[in-house]
Design an enzyme around this catalytic site. Structure first.
Site, PDB file in Angstrom:
ATOM      1  N   HIS A 202       7.355  -7.415   4.009  1.00 10.89           N
ATOM      2  CA  HIS A 202       8.703  -7.314   3.524  1.00 10.89           C
ATOM      3  C   HIS A 202       9.026  -8.628   2.680  1.00 10.89           C
ATOM      4  O   HIS A 202       9.513  -8.656   2.012  1.00 10.89           O
ATOM      5  CB  HIS A 202       9.790  -6.360   3.687  1.00 10.89           C
ATOM      6  CG  HIS A 202       9.239  -5.341   4.481  1.00 10.89           C
ATOM      7  ND1 HIS A 202      10.150  -4.452   5.442  1.00 10.89           N
ATOM      8  CD2 HIS A 202       8.623  -4.414   3.539  1.00 10.89           C
ATOM      9  CE1 HIS A 202       9.290  -3.075   5.246  1.00 10.89           C
ATOM     10  NE2 HIS A 202       8.409  -3.092   4.283  1.00 10.89           N
ATOM     11  N   CYS A 504      -2.965  -3.205 -10.640  1.00 13.56           N
ATOM     12  CA  CYS A 504      -1.007  -3.270 -11.054  1.00 13.56           C
ATOM     13  C   CYS A 504      -1.221  -3.618  -9.085  1.00 13.56           C
ATOM     14  O   CYS A 504      -1.970  -2.698  -8.058  1.00 13.56           O
ATOM     15  CB  CYS A 504      -0.551  -1.845 -10.646  1.00 13.56           C
ATOM     16  SG  CYS A 504       1.110  -1.719 -10.068  1.00 13.56           S
TER      17      CYS A 504
END
Length: 582
Positions: A202, A504
């Site tokens: 994160h 991606c």
């Protein structure tokens, strides 16, 4: 003997010898500024008395959870992109009836309110760690909710970043929860350094979204006194405390030179010899789309749709979805927009889904597999997207492509393609992030119009390494030969079938890796808007011949370091120096 010198905040500090702390760099940027250390979480008194009235104590705990959840939800609404997704998921943790039930049991056993919350959270944290995969990373989010609830119960303010510096600063923390990240002021924070976390965790996601240099797994960073001047070099994975004046001057000059050079090029992506490479943006909100336009992205390579679903107790209607997608699509009129259908499950559960618990959610019913148990979710999304294809006026119509996440078999690809086309969607594809899909890329692509390789998940599934585990970062290196082979296999299938294959993930946003991927035959690269200028500049400096040569030299590398070193040896030295690609 030490000498006095002014630091970046204008104060005079004693000169200490420089000390270099090492970790794992995320991105390539550099920064010099005083450090501010995130305050530790509140401590629960070991002698907290038992609740005299457990029912009343539970009401206080419930009110604290509700207040924390409302605060997190408000922050999610005020931000965007991946950070908003994470904050929404964190807010849902504060609204979990199972947590309150666990707190009630601990209160009945004679614990005080703060102690009961801490004990209940510890039990849930153990379950998340046992689940592994991306689920385990939710422990950081859970602990953030716990700390905020405990602080309220103890009469303290929720943990925040408090600083007394007037100028820019570097944030240091043991770990950075999304709620902490949402409070950062990007006009003042110039870098993030943590003791924990991983290169795909994160903290790394937040740093990438904000365009900040970041170094994780830096032992001892929270012991550095607040206000100490530090030089952060993400490309080298180093943090230098009390850097000498010459290092400060060089780092500052490099930061300014990079910003100036990258701002000059806003043309469409292409190699030095003019071969076009579409540079697309990963977005999740309308604000993300605006940023993509600002960096002259040629379209959207990944439109995440999860934000519309998270934090809700009922699924959004077709009308709600159509309106939300239209807001994101209209600013991109005439440009490619690739929408990924709902990717939930694992670390992103939805409150309104009646799903049994899974032993390993990361390998369970998620992504396109939800059609097995909740087909209406996919049907409604495809209905909304099909309506946009039919209803948008010609001057606002984007080149709309739709892809499914977590496709593992040819049969899954064929089923999704049939359903999407039946809803009026003209260009249908899939994410290749499961090794089986890469191994059968020719058969999978035969059913589709395009593919997008999701390198983050592909790496963790290929290497059997949790993408959030910092101590397994070497296995999740972008340059791991096994992962590159699967990427190349997928791209080759696209070339043979004359179907576009884009990339991606973190790989697409790495300038050096971007050259290798283009040399393999990738037709587009999709990344966070903050990464795009550096990738564009790097591509512009290298002809396709060099890109192909780079792709060729990594084939038989025995390890990630060798693969990267070989590619680096073919790169333009001036670009290497400017972008810190060493």
């Amino acid at each position: 003997m030490t000498a006095d010198r002014p630091d970046q905040s204008g104060r005079t500090a004693s000169r200490r010898p420089p000390r270099v702390l090492t970790g794992i760099g995320v991105g390539r940027g550099v920064a010099v500024a005083p450090v501010v250390v995130l305050a530790p979480p509140p401590s629960v008194p070991t002698d907290e008395p038992s609740a005299a009235d457990p029912a009343s104590a539970l009401a206080r705990v419930e009110a604290a959870f509700q207040a924390v959840g409302a605060n997190l939800a408000a922050r999610a609404a005020a931000t965007d992109g991946a950070l908003a997704d994470i904050l929404d998921a964190t807010a849902s943790m504060a609204d979990d009836p199972a947590m309150l039930a666990a707190v009630r049991r601990h209160l009945d056993e004679g614990h005080g309110p703060a102690t009961a919350v801490t004990a209940a959270a510890a039990g849930f944290a153990d379950a998340l760690r046992a689940a592994g995969g991306r689920v385990a990373d939710r422990v950081t989010d859970l602990n953030s909710v716990r700390d905020r609830v405990v602080a309220r119960l103890l009469g303290l303010g929720e943990p925040e970043l408090h600083d007394t510096l007037d100028g820019p600063f570097v944030v240091a923390a043991a770990d950075l929860a999304p709620a902490d990240a949402a409070a950062l002021d990007p006009s003042r924070v110039v870098a993030i350094v943590t003791e924990q976390g991983g290169p795909l965790g994160h903290t790394a996601i937040v740093a990438g979204q904000l365009g900040l240099p970041c170094v994780v797994r830096v032992a001892g960073i929270t012991d550095v006194p607040a206000g100490t001047l530090v030089a952060v070099d993400a490309s080298a994975g180093t943090v230098t405390t009390d850097p000498p004046p010459e290092q400060v001057a060089v780092t500052t000059a490099r930061r300014h030179e990079v910003a100036r050079t990258l701002s000059l090029d806003t043309a469409p992506g292409a190699t030095a010899d003019g071969i076009p490479v579409a540079l697309l943006a990963n977005v999740g909100t309308q604000a993300d789309t605006r940023r993509a336009v600002e960096v002259t992205a040629e379209g959207i390579g990944l439109l995440r749709t999860e934000l519309l679903f998270t934090g809700r107790h009922t699924a959004p209607t077709v009308e709600e979805q159509t309106a939300a997608y239209r807001q994101v699509l209209e600013p991109m009129a005439g440009r490619r927009v690739i929408v990924r259908t709902l990717d939930v499950g694992a670390d992103k559960p939805l409150p309104f889904l009646d799903r049994p618990s899974e032993v390993n959610p990361a390998l369970g019913v998620r992504g396109v597999r939800l059609d097995r148990t909740h087909p209406q979710l996919e049907a409604d999304q495809l209905t909304a997207l099909g309506a946009l294809v039919a209803d948008l006026p010609a001057d606002a119509r984007s080149d709309l492509w739709v892809m499914a996440p977590m496709v593992a078999t040819t049969a899954e690809a064929a089923r999704f393609a049939y359903e999407a086309r039946a809803h009026g969607i003209r260009t249908v594809g899939a994410m290749v992030e499961v090794p089986s899909a890469a191994l059968q890329a020719s058969a999978v692509l035969a059913e589709l119009d395009f593919a997008s390789v999701g390198t983050n998940d592909l790496a963790q599934y290929t290497m059997a390494a949790d993408r959030m585990a910092g101590d397994l970062a070497d296995l999740l290196d972008l340059w791991q030969p096994a992962v590159l082979e699967l990427v190349a296999r997928t791209i080759r299938a696209g070339v043979e079938l004359d179907k576009p294959v884009g990339i991606c993930g973190e790989s697409a946003g790495d300038p050096l890796m971007a050259l290798v991927l283009v040399g393999m035959g990738a037709t587009s690269l999709s990344m966070s808007p903050a990464a795009m200028p550096a990738v564009r500049h790097c591509l512009r400096a290298h002809p396709m011949e060099i890109c192909r040569e780079m792709a060729a030299v990594v084939w038989d590398a025995d390890d990630a370091a060798t693969a990267r070193t070989r590619a680096l040896g073919l790169a333009d030295p001036e670009v290497v120096a400017l972008l810190g690609l060493r």
